[in-house]
Design a protein around this motif. Structure first.
Motif, PDB file in Angstrom:
ATOM      1  N   ILE A 244       1.030  -1.105   0.078  1.00  0.00           N
ATOM      2  CA  ILE A 244       0.194   0.045  -0.181  1.00  0.00           C
ATOM      3  C   ILE A 244       0.822   1.245  -0.109  1.00  0.00           C
ATOM      4  O   ILE A 244       1.498   1.639   1.169  1.00  0.00           O
ATOM      5  N   ARG A 245       1.080   1.969  -1.167  1.00  0.00           N
ATOM      6  CA  ARG A 245       1.930   2.817  -1.317  1.00  0.00           C
ATOM      7  C   ARG A 245       1.448   4.196  -0.672  1.00  0.00           C
ATOM      8  O   ARG A 245       2.270   5.085  -0.161  1.00  0.00           O
ATOM      9  N   ASP A 246       0.230   4.426  -0.481  1.00  0.00           N
ATOM     10  CA  ASP A 246      -0.532   5.591  -0.248  1.00  0.00           C
ATOM     11  C   ASP A 246      -1.833   5.270   0.394  1.00  0.00           C
ATOM     12  O   ASP A 246      -2.411   4.241  -0.043  1.00  0.00           O
ATOM     13  N   LEU A 247      -2.259   5.747   1.300  1.00  0.00           N
ATOM     14  CA  LEU A 247      -3.873   5.660   1.726  1.00  0.00           C
ATOM     15  C   LEU A 247      -3.988   7.253   2.520  1.00  0.00           C
ATOM     16  O   LEU A 247      -3.594   7.623   3.289  1.00  0.00           O
ATOM     17  N   THR A 248      -5.069   7.741   2.142  1.00  0.00           N
ATOM     18  CA  THR A 248      -5.688   9.036   2.507  1.00  0.00           C
ATOM     19  C   THR A 248      -7.128   8.933   2.817  1.00  0.00           C
ATOM     20  O   THR A 248      -7.712   8.093   2.266  1.00  0.00           O
TER      21      THR A 248
END
Length: 257
Positions: A244-248
């Motif tokens: 998961i490279r990013d999560l916003t």
């Protein structure tokens, strides 16, 4: 005053050194061989340090800044957040043979019902030019004998301050997988003795598998909202690596109709 004087002297020294090497370079075609050999030796000694500096500097400057909260969001967003696992270095960077309910940092935990855990979870530094998040999260799953696997992310108190049924909650992850699998996101909002839940499947065929949770379809008691968290639920995760490279997460009011 002393520091300012030192800076001025450093600039003058750099300018003089730069000019000196410019003259040496311009004259290299006619410089006597004995002198040229010494100059080349000096230049190579300097290049070792210069190349090392440029390599380190380029690497650091290319990475997303630690602590970055740069989030793409619409103009009417009234709350946006990137969890700490994707923002800065955690005290413990990873875990192997992870037991259920293990905690990584202050906001994230892993849950499963495996008899023998062959799971690992670790934080990694993002290095791609497209990455906004400084860090990513990688989960390796080998043999999996359980019936469920989920990552739980606890949201901060600010996420529920002023929360109303008119709100849309948006989650935008960037996910890489070794092989296809289904991932579901479940929004949980505790209000009084009840917990409202909304489940969405992530459209992993899309470049950014964004999902929105519309609170209008819940029975949310706006006066008793207490806390909010997200479950990421992985279906048939055996023999897979998920990054998961990013999560916003962000929140905005629904447009009036």
């Amino acid at each position: 005053m002393t520091a300012k004087r030192s800076t001025v002297l450093s600039k003058l020294l750099f300018k003089r050194t730069l000019g000196n090497w410019a003259r040496i370079a311009d004259a290299a075609r006619t410089t006597p061989i004995s002198t040229l050999r010494k100059q080349r030796s000096n230049a190579r000694r300097m290049l070792v340090h210069l190349n090392h500096f440029v390599h380190v500097a380029d690497n650091r400057l290319a990475l997303p800044a630690i602590g970055s909260q740069a989030i793409q969001k619409s103009h009417d967003t009234d709350w946006a957040w990137r969890p700490e696992a994707w923002t800065g270095p955690l005290p413990v960077h990873g875990m192997a043979s992870v037991p259920s309910k293990s905690v990584l940092g202050n906001e994230l935990s892993l849950h499963h019902d495996c008899k023998l855990s062959e799971l690992s979870l670790r934080q990694l530094r993002n290095t791609r030019e497209a990455d906004l998040a400084p860090y990513g999260l990688r989960m390796d799953v080998f043999k999996f004998d359980g019936s469920f696997l989920s990552i739980v992310i606890d949201c901060p108190k600010a996420s529920v301050e002023g929360l109303r049924r008119k709100h849309l909650i948006r989650m935008e992850p960037i996910i890489e997988m070794e092989k296809p699998l289904e991932i579901f996101a479940r929004l949980n909002i505790k209000n009084g003795p009840n917990t409202e839940q909304v489940v969405r499947e992530l459209p992993l065929h899309e470049k950014t598998p964004m999902v929105e949770f519309d609170l209008a379809y819940t029975k949310l008691n706006e006066k008793r909202v207490d806390s909010m968290w997200i479950d990421l639920i992985f279906e048939n995760p055996q023999m897979n690596q998920v990054t998961i490279r990013d999560l916003t997460l962000s929140r905005r009011p629904r447009a009036d109709v």
